[in-house]
Design an enzyme around this catalytic site. Structure first.
Site, PDB file in Angstrom:
ATOM      1  N   ASN A   1      -0.939   1.901   6.118  1.00  0.00           N
ATOM      2  CA  ASN A   1       0.030   0.921   5.254  1.00  0.00           C
ATOM      3  C   ASN A   1       0.353  -0.002   6.195  1.00  0.00           C
ATOM      4  O   ASN A   1       1.099   0.364   7.044  1.00  0.00           O
ATOM      5  CB  ASN A   1       1.029   1.478   4.337  1.00  0.00           C
ATOM      6  CG  ASN A   1       2.018   0.654   3.948  1.00  0.00           C
ATOM      7  OD1 ASN A   1       1.796  -0.552   3.899  1.00  0.00           O
ATOM      8  ND2 ASN A   1       3.297   1.049   3.685  1.00  0.00           N
ATOM      9  N   GLY A   2       0.058  -1.259   6.250  1.00  0.00           N
ATOM     10  CA  GLY A   2       0.602  -2.324   7.134  1.00  0.00           C
ATOM     11  C   GLY A   2      -0.600  -3.303   7.528  1.00  0.00           C
ATOM     12  O   GLY A   2      -1.545  -3.392   6.924  1.00  0.00           O
TER      13      GLY A   2
ATOM     14  N   HIS B   1      15.923 -35.577 -13.582  1.00  0.00           N
ATOM     15  CA  HIS B   1      15.149 -36.065 -12.459  1.00  0.00           C
ATOM     16  C   HIS B   1      13.595 -35.604 -12.261  1.00  0.00           C
ATOM     17  O   HIS B   1      13.096 -35.793 -11.222  1.00  0.00           O
ATOM     18  CB  HIS B   1      16.078 -35.687 -11.374  1.00  0.00           C
ATOM     19  CG  HIS B   1      17.478 -36.158 -11.328  1.00  0.00           C
ATOM     20  ND1 HIS B   1      17.799 -37.319 -10.962  1.00  0.00           N
ATOM     21  CD2 HIS B   1      18.622 -35.393 -11.801  1.00  0.00           C
ATOM     22  CE1 HIS B   1      19.143 -37.475 -11.036  1.00  0.00           C
ATOM     23  NE2 HIS B   1      19.804 -36.300 -11.694  1.00  0.00           N
TER      24      HIS B   1
ATOM     25  N   LYS C   1       5.229  -3.981  -5.502  1.00  0.00           N
ATOM     26  CA  LYS C   1       6.505  -3.824  -5.529  1.00  0.00           C
ATOM     27  C   LYS C   1       7.495  -4.175  -4.279  1.00  0.00           C
ATOM     28  O   LYS C   1       8.498  -4.688  -4.173  1.00  0.00           O
ATOM     29  CB  LYS C   1       7.130  -2.315  -6.164  1.00  0.00           C
ATOM     30  CG  LYS C   1       8.663  -1.997  -6.172  1.00  0.00           C
ATOM     31  CD  LYS C   1       9.232  -2.596  -7.524  1.00  0.00           C
ATOM     32  CE  LYS C   1      10.618  -2.578  -7.654  1.00  0.00           C
ATOM     33  NZ  LYS C   1      11.102  -3.557  -8.452  1.00  0.00           N
TER      34      LYS C   1
ATOM     35  N   CYS D   1       0.806  -1.236   0.186  1.00  0.00           N
ATOM     36  CA  CYS D   1       0.177  -0.185   0.104  1.00  0.00           C
ATOM     37  C   CYS D   1       1.020   1.411   0.033  1.00  0.00           C
ATOM     38  O   CYS D   1       1.961   1.399   0.426  1.00  0.00           O
ATOM     39  CB  CYS D   1      -0.933   0.180   1.305  1.00  0.00           C
ATOM     40  SG  CYS D   1      -2.049  -1.343   1.366  1.00  0.00           S
TER      41      CYS D   1
ATOM     42  N   GLU E   1       5.720 -13.908 -13.526  1.00  0.00           N
ATOM     43  CA  GLU E   1       5.432 -12.874 -12.842  1.00  0.00           C
ATOM     44  C   GLU E   1       4.713 -11.482 -13.664  1.00  0.00           C
ATOM     45  O   GLU E   1       3.584 -10.879 -13.244  1.00  0.00           O
ATOM     46  CB  GLU E   1       5.981 -12.073 -11.854  1.00  0.00           C
ATOM     47  CG  GLU E   1       7.180 -11.128 -12.504  1.00  0.00           C
ATOM     48  CD  GLU E   1       8.125 -10.666 -11.292  1.00  0.00           C
ATOM     49  OE1 GLU E   1       7.725 -10.169 -10.266  1.00  0.00           O
ATOM     50  OE2 GLU E   1       9.243 -10.496 -11.469  1.00  0.00           O
TER      51      GLU E   1
ATOM     52  N   LYS F   1      10.709 -13.908 -13.833  1.00  0.00           N
ATOM     53  CA  LYS F   1      10.340 -12.685 -14.476  1.00  0.00           C
ATOM     54  C   LYS F   1       9.203 -13.089 -15.925  1.00  0.00           C
ATOM     55  O   LYS F   1       8.218 -12.385 -15.663  1.00  0.00           O
ATOM     56  CB  LYS F   1      11.329 -12.307 -15.786  1.00  0.00           C
ATOM     57  CG  LYS F   1      12.450 -11.340 -15.070  1.00  0.00           C
ATOM     58  CD  LYS F   1      12.175 -10.098 -14.440  1.00  0.00           C
ATOM     59  CE  LYS F   1      11.824 -10.225 -13.014  1.00  0.00           C
ATOM     60  NZ  LYS F   1      12.575 -10.228 -11.866  1.00  0.00           N
TER      61      LYS F   1
ATOM     62  N   TRP G   1      -3.063  -2.569  -1.697  1.00  0.00           N
ATOM     63  CA  TRP G   1      -2.672  -4.230  -2.009  1.00  0.00           C
ATOM     64  C   TRP G   1      -3.419  -4.749  -0.946  1.00  0.00           C
ATOM     65  O   TRP G   1      -2.905  -4.644   0.356  1.00  0.00           O
ATOM     66  CB  TRP G   1      -1.274  -4.277  -1.903  1.00  0.00           C
ATOM     67  CG  TRP G   1      -0.937  -5.577  -2.388  1.00  0.00           C
ATOM     68  CD1 TRP G   1      -0.627  -6.073  -3.600  1.00  0.00           C
ATOM     69  CD2 TRP G   1      -0.672  -6.777  -1.402  1.00  0.00           C
ATOM     70  NE1 TRP G   1      -0.381  -7.219  -3.812  1.00  0.00           N
ATOM     71  CE2 TRP G   1      -0.386  -7.951  -2.542  1.00  0.00           C
ATOM     72  CE3 TRP G   1      -0.961  -7.074  -0.139  1.00  0.00           C
ATOM     73  CZ2 TRP G   1      -0.193  -9.113  -1.772  1.00  0.00           C
ATOM     74  CZ3 TRP G   1      -0.728  -8.335   0.195  1.00  0.00           C
ATOM     75  CH2 TRP G   1      -0.280  -9.348  -0.499  1.00  0.00           C
TER      76      TRP G   1
ATOM     77  N   ARG H   1       3.329   0.396  -5.055  1.00  0.00           N
ATOM     78  CA  ARG H   1       3.301  -0.580  -3.854  1.00  0.00           C
ATOM     79  C   ARG H   1       1.987  -1.262  -3.590  1.00  0.00           C
ATOM     80  O   ARG H   1       1.720  -2.030  -2.871  1.00  0.00           O
ATOM     81  CB  ARG H   1       3.206   0.670  -2.882  1.00  0.00           C
ATOM     82  CG  ARG H   1       4.598   1.461  -2.706  1.00  0.00           C
ATOM     83  CD  ARG H   1       4.681   2.313  -1.624  1.00  0.00           C
ATOM     84  NE  ARG H   1       4.556   1.951  -0.356  1.00  0.00           N
ATOM     85  CZ  ARG H   1       5.547   1.325   0.186  1.00  0.00           C
ATOM     86  NH1 ARG H   1       6.845   1.496  -0.297  1.00  0.00           N
ATOM     87  NH2 ARG H   1       5.376   0.750   1.330  1.00  0.00           N
TER      88      ARG H   1
ATOM     89  N   GLU I   1      15.899 -16.790 -12.418  1.00  0.00           N
ATOM     90  CA  GLU I   1      15.339 -15.371 -12.408  1.00  0.00           C
ATOM     91  C   GLU I   1      14.606 -15.278 -13.722  1.00  0.00           C
ATOM     92  O   GLU I   1      13.444 -14.500 -13.762  1.00  0.00           O
ATOM     93  CB  GLU I   1      16.586 -14.544 -12.414  1.00  0.00           C
ATOM     94  CG  GLU I   1      16.298 -12.948 -12.664  1.00  0.00           C
ATOM     95  CD  GLU I   1      15.424 -12.401 -11.733  1.00  0.00           C
ATOM     96  OE1 GLU I   1      15.056 -12.989 -10.536  1.00  0.00           O
ATOM     97  OE2 GLU I   1      14.839 -11.496 -12.062  1.00  0.00           O
TER      98      GLU I   1
HETATM   99  O1  M6R Z   1      12.569  -4.872  -2.573  1.00  0.00           O
HETATM  100  P1  M6R Z   1      13.057  -6.470  -2.414  1.00  0.00           P
HETATM  101  O2  M6R Z   1      14.415  -6.631  -3.182  1.00  0.00           O
HETATM  102  O3  M6R Z   1      13.285  -6.869  -1.005  1.00  0.00           O
HETATM  103  O4  M6R Z   1      12.018  -7.490  -3.092  1.00  0.00           O
HETATM  104  C1  M6R Z   1      11.865  -8.557  -2.914  1.00  0.00           C
HETATM  105  C2  M6R Z   1      10.881  -9.352  -4.016  1.00  0.00           C
HETATM  106  O5  M6R Z   1       9.775  -8.816  -3.428  1.00  0.00           O
HETATM  107  C3  M6R Z   1      11.139  -8.825  -5.337  1.00  0.00           C
HETATM  108  O6  M6R Z   1      12.533  -9.168  -5.672  1.00  0.00           O
HETATM  109  C4  M6R Z   1      10.042  -9.561  -6.245  1.00  0.00           C
HETATM  110  O7  M6R Z   1      10.506 -11.035  -6.442  1.00  0.00           O
HETATM  111  C5  M6R Z   1       9.995  -9.086  -7.853  1.00  0.00           C
HETATM  112  N1  M6R Z   1       8.753  -8.812  -8.080  1.00  0.00           N
HETATM  113  C6  M6R Z   1      10.759  -9.793  -8.748  1.00  0.00           C
HETATM  114  O8  M6R Z   1      10.864  -9.117  -9.825  1.00  0.00           O
END
Ligand code: M6R
Length: 615
Positions: free
Chosen positions: A101-102, A511, A610, A2, A495, A492, A75, A27, A488
């Site tokens: 926020n929280g 395996h 984010k 949020c 997501e 990507k 969020w 956020r 990674e």
């Molecule tokens: O801000 P941070 O690097 O701690 O965030 C960690 C993850 O939430 C972040 O890398 C998330 O997996 C991304 N959406 C990946 O693209």
């Protein structure tokens, strides 16, 4: 998660709040709301959807006048995303208004008690419970808003960044923070409140970041007063001069932040090693390491904690640290580490990696490691973030603001910082010769130009994306340093395009995952000529025999894999250690184009935010 924004001053609050919310949409973006106060009446507008929807609704339904305003982009945690659950929330009397926020973890018991005492609730949120608790305290104790907030917060368990105002006090907003970030921008007879400084950067460069368990009364014409929530002790505001500039948080001609951030990587990597890597002199200078060298050199082991993409950077670091510096490394998901009673000793060094510096699980892991005596080092991007402040020492990645939810430049700059640390420790430990050290430094210096060259494959990658955009599954394979890159790449893709994707060490394919391979399965293989090239070539043969479609990322001039693969993406040759900095780029672009072709919201994928500031 949020994002919260507040304004009190001499300008109309509406445009400031709306623009601020748009900047904070990274956020959370499932619903949004705004309240405006003109000194007499409040105007409230809330809706499911994006800030753009809120803007449309507000223009049509409320007066946008008022020099005090609060806004929220959500969020959802408690209650589905809809207009009712969106913030701001009123107290039962309608006099108090809050954004939050929280998470208030004990909200159910507080709500039950409030209901018994006659309070009613419109929403399913924990936030509406908090504002009514504040109201009850205010009325029962006969205290002012600031005191009521303080007493109420001492009764809640959880995390919060809140802003509250009282209609009988049109010149005042009360803010408080625990676990979620909160910044106050200080202008000329005006104040801004936000989850980060981006909403107010064009108005002021002066800001105060609240520490955990601090609250402030933000009153027009008065200096900010900070207090400790627990014991009422006065805290002195540390006014910081912000380095952020407005261009950095705009799209700068790109269609999406993600694409802009992918293209910023040559600059971001350069900025990350600038002033630290002095290849000519054969020196790596990093204050956070220099000042704590003995801790690293005498460490039993290094524990790396992180989440998501940052965790993948940690895995790359494991290979680099063990290979170059010969220091044992364990890489842990922060969320698992914090709850599994790990063995941590005073001789351990914990490195926490986080772009945002606000990830709740990573922050909690740091606190636990500190309590158990470990030395904690942070690798963060956001200057002044909670993790940057909570760690004993650290090194910033100088990537600049990353707004796209999918992490791109954060990953490559994290690897850059971690490589610098590993190289420095390896040198200090005498693990390799001056000439090998010098060669690696020179190669690292050459990475930005090689990333630039890799980006030239964009059109080719777009064509490959077009072939595979309708796939339902995708496999990513890599070995050694490029196994985390495979993870990674898969993250990507899933997501932002919502295609199911898995990353695997290439040898593990036999395996299990090999059962998935047929002529519908694209398999992205990182097959650089260094490392275990021949082994990867064998893995590619195995995929080919089962009619899988092979997209290979190879070093320029590759012949063997080029003959086997359906598509080839070349990156310039570099050392195996540094190869993830290049091989990851095509995977970012591939995900970007596939997501775009599938009509997905690249910068704000569904269900994500984010910074994950809740556990
Ligand atoms: O801000 P941070 O690097 O701690 O965030 C960690 C993850 O939430 C972040 O890398 C998330 O997996 C991304 N959406 C990946 O693209």
């Amino acid at each position: 998660m949020c994002g919260i924004v507040g304004y009190i001053g001499h300008r109309d609050a509406y445009p400031i709040i709306i623009k601020g919310l748009q900047r904070l949409e990274y956020r959370g973006y499932d619903s949004a709301g705004i309240v405006l106060f003109d000194g007499e009446d409040t105007q409230l507008s809330k809706t499911k959807g994006k800030v753009e929807d809120l803007k449309d609704k507000s223009k049509a339904t409320i007066s946008t006048k008022g020099k005090l305003g609060l806004g929220h982009t959500r969020w959802a945690t408690h209650g589905v995303p809809n207009g009712v659950n969106s913030h701001p929330h009123y107290s039962n009397s309608g006099n108090l208004v809050i954004i939050h926020n929280g998470i208030i973890e004990n909200y159910e018991s507080i709500k039950k008690a409030l209901v018994e005492r006659g309070y009613t609730f419109e929403s399913d949120t924990d936030t509406e419970v908090l504002i009514n608790l504040i109201e009850e305290v205010k009325e029962k104790e006969g205290v002012k808003l600031g005191k009521a907030v303080q007493i109420a917060l001492n009764q809640v368990i959880g995390a919060y960044a809140i802003a509250v105002f009282d209609k009988s006090k049109p010149d005042e907003i009360v803010v408080a923070k625990l676990g979620s970030p909160l910044a106050i921008g200080i202008g000329e007879n005006e104040y801004f409140i936000a989850s980060d400084a981006s909403p107010f950067i064009e108005f002021t460069n002066n800001a105060v970041y609240l520490e955990d368990e601090e609250m402030a009364i933000v009153r027009l014409g008065k200096e900010i007063k900070l207090r400790k929530i627990k014991d009422d002790a006065i805290a002195y505001p540390n006014i910081q001069e912000l380095q952020l500039n407005i261009e950095e948080i705009e799209k700068g001609g790109y269609d999406h932040f993600m694409l802009k951030e992918i293209y910023e990587q040559p600059r971001a990597i350069l900025d990350t090693y600038r002033g630290r890597l002095l290849a000519n002199q054969g020196i790596i200078r990093m204050a956070g390491i220099d000042q704590n060298l003995e801790k690293f050199l005498n460490a039993n082991r290094i524990i790396i904690v992180a989440c998501g993409t940052s965790w993948h950077a940690g895995l790359v670091a494991e290979y680099i640290f063990e290979d170059l510096a010969r220091i044992p490394v364990e890489v842990e998901y922060a969320s698992e580490f914090r709850y599994r009673n790990p063995v941590i000793t005073e001789n351990d060094v914990l490195i926490a990696i986080s772009q945002s510096g606000e990830t709740a699980d990573t922050l909690a892991a740091i606190k636990m490691a500190k309590e158990r005596g470990a030395f904690v080092f942070g690798v963060c991007n956001v200057v002044g973030s909670s993790i940057a402040r909570e760690t004993h020492a650290g090194a910033y990645t100088h990537a600049g603001p990353e707004i796209g939810v999918a992490s791109t430049k954060a990953f490559t700059t994290q690897i850059t910082v971690l490589t610098l640390i590993a190289l420095k420790l390896a040198k200090e430990k005498g693990e390799f010769t001056d000439s090998k050290f010098h060669e690696l430094l020179t190669q690292l210096e050459g990475i930005p130009a090689k990333v630039e060259k890799t980006l030239q494959s964009n059109v080719l990658i777009e064509q490959i994306a077009d072939v595979y955009k309708d796939s339902t599954n995708c496999l990513y394979l890599g070995r050694g340093y490029n196994f985390p890159v495979a993870l990674e790449g898969a993250l990507k893709l899933k997501e932002i395009s919502y295609i199911h994707a898995e990353g695997y060490p290439a040898a593990e394919m036999k395996h299990g995952p090999i059962a998935l391979i047929d002529d519908q399965m694209p398999v992205i293989v990182i097959a650089t000529r260094k490392g275990h090239y021949e082994k990867v070539v064998s893995n590619i043969q195995e995929i080919k025999s089962r009619h899988g479609k092979i997209i290979a990322v190879v070093f320029e001039g590759d012949e063997t894999v080029t003959q086997l693969a359906d598509h080839i993406i070349e990156v310039p040759e570099t050392s195996e250690t540094l190869s993830p900095l290049l091989t990851t780029i095509p995977l970012q672009l591939l995900s970007y184009h596939i997501a775009l072709m599938r009509g997905c919201n690249v910068d704000q994928p569904r269900n994500l935010a984010k910074s994950v500031t809740v556990e």
